[in-house]
Design a protein around this motif. Sequence first.
Motif, PDB file in Angstrom:
ATOM      1  N   GLU A   1     -18.742  11.855 -56.784  1.00  0.00           N
ATOM      2  CA  GLU A   1     -19.761  10.396 -56.733  1.00  0.00           C
ATOM      3  C   GLU A   1     -21.097  11.085 -57.337  1.00  0.00           C
ATOM      4  N   PRO A   2     -21.527  10.273 -58.290  1.00  0.00           N
ATOM      5  CA  PRO A   2     -22.969  10.694 -58.621  1.00  0.00           C
ATOM      6  C   PRO A   2     -23.928   9.882 -57.920  1.00  0.00           C
ATOM      7  N   LEU A   3     -24.549  10.694 -57.044  1.00  0.00           N
ATOM      8  CA  LEU A   3     -25.596  10.366 -55.912  1.00  0.00           C
ATOM      9  C   LEU A   3     -26.651   9.351 -56.362  1.00  0.00           C
ATOM     10  N   LYS A   4     -26.984   9.436 -57.610  1.00  0.00           N
ATOM     11  CA  LYS A   4     -28.159   8.776 -58.107  1.00  0.00           C
ATOM     12  C   LYS A   4     -27.942   7.226 -57.913  1.00  0.00           C
ATOM     13  N   PHE A   5     -26.421   7.004 -58.214  1.00  0.00           N
ATOM     14  CA  PHE A   5     -26.091   5.259 -58.083  1.00  0.00           C
ATOM     15  C   PHE A   5     -26.137   4.880 -56.785  1.00  0.00           C
ATOM     16  N   ARG A   6     -25.660   5.888 -55.794  1.00  0.00           N
ATOM     17  CA  ARG A   6     -25.737   5.704 -54.243  1.00  0.00           C
ATOM     18  C   ARG A   6     -27.213   5.263 -53.909  1.00  0.00           C
ATOM     19  N   MET A   7     -28.026   6.142 -54.124  1.00  0.00           N
ATOM     20  CA  MET A   7     -29.202   6.375 -53.694  1.00  0.00           C
ATOM     21  C   MET A   7     -30.228   5.179 -54.313  1.00  0.00           C
ATOM     22  N   PHE A   8     -29.923   4.912 -55.420  1.00  0.00           N
ATOM     23  CA  PHE A   8     -30.704   3.774 -56.163  1.00  0.00           C
ATOM     24  C   PHE A   8     -30.225   2.482 -55.428  1.00  0.00           C
ATOM     25  N   GLY A   9     -28.919   2.078 -55.235  1.00  0.00           N
ATOM     26  CA  GLY A   9     -28.461   0.833 -54.570  1.00  0.00           C
ATOM     27  C   GLY A   9     -28.983   0.914 -53.201  1.00  0.00           C
ATOM     28  N   THR A  10     -28.939   1.909 -52.326  1.00  0.00           N
ATOM     29  CA  THR A  10     -29.655   2.128 -51.257  1.00  0.00           C
ATOM     30  C   THR A  10     -31.249   1.596 -51.110  1.00  0.00           C
TER      31      THR A  10
END
Length: 131
Positions: free
Chosen positions: A97-106
């Motif tokens: 998981e590229p965490l930046k996409f999850r964090m951005f979405g959240t």
Amino acid sequence: MITALYAALLGLMFIALSIKVIAKRRQFQVGIGSKGEMALERAIRVHGNFAEYVPFALLLLFLAEYSGLAPLYLHILGITLLLGRLSHAWGVRQLKEPLKFRMFGTLVTFGVMLLSALAIIALYSLKLLVA
């Protein structure tokens, strides 16, 4: 009416996420749970997270629309919510998981909810002052 457009688009995304879970369940022959299959677990969580946050975000968007928020702002919030959920889904479904996409979405989802809530409060307060 504007919220209905984004509810429809997000509804299509929900169906797509559901189909991905079903496909992973068939691939790994798992009826309940994930049996430790990380790709299935991630598909389940993407779908579940969507189901947890999107309905309330859409409710706030609808109430902002009902309260009189200008169409331009509703479209900005709706598009932003859609982009945030796409980013979150793409990030979480990756095994590495590229965490930046999850964090951005959240953060985007929370931002839409926050701005919608503040707009409702502001519009309500304004109506009280005028009345």
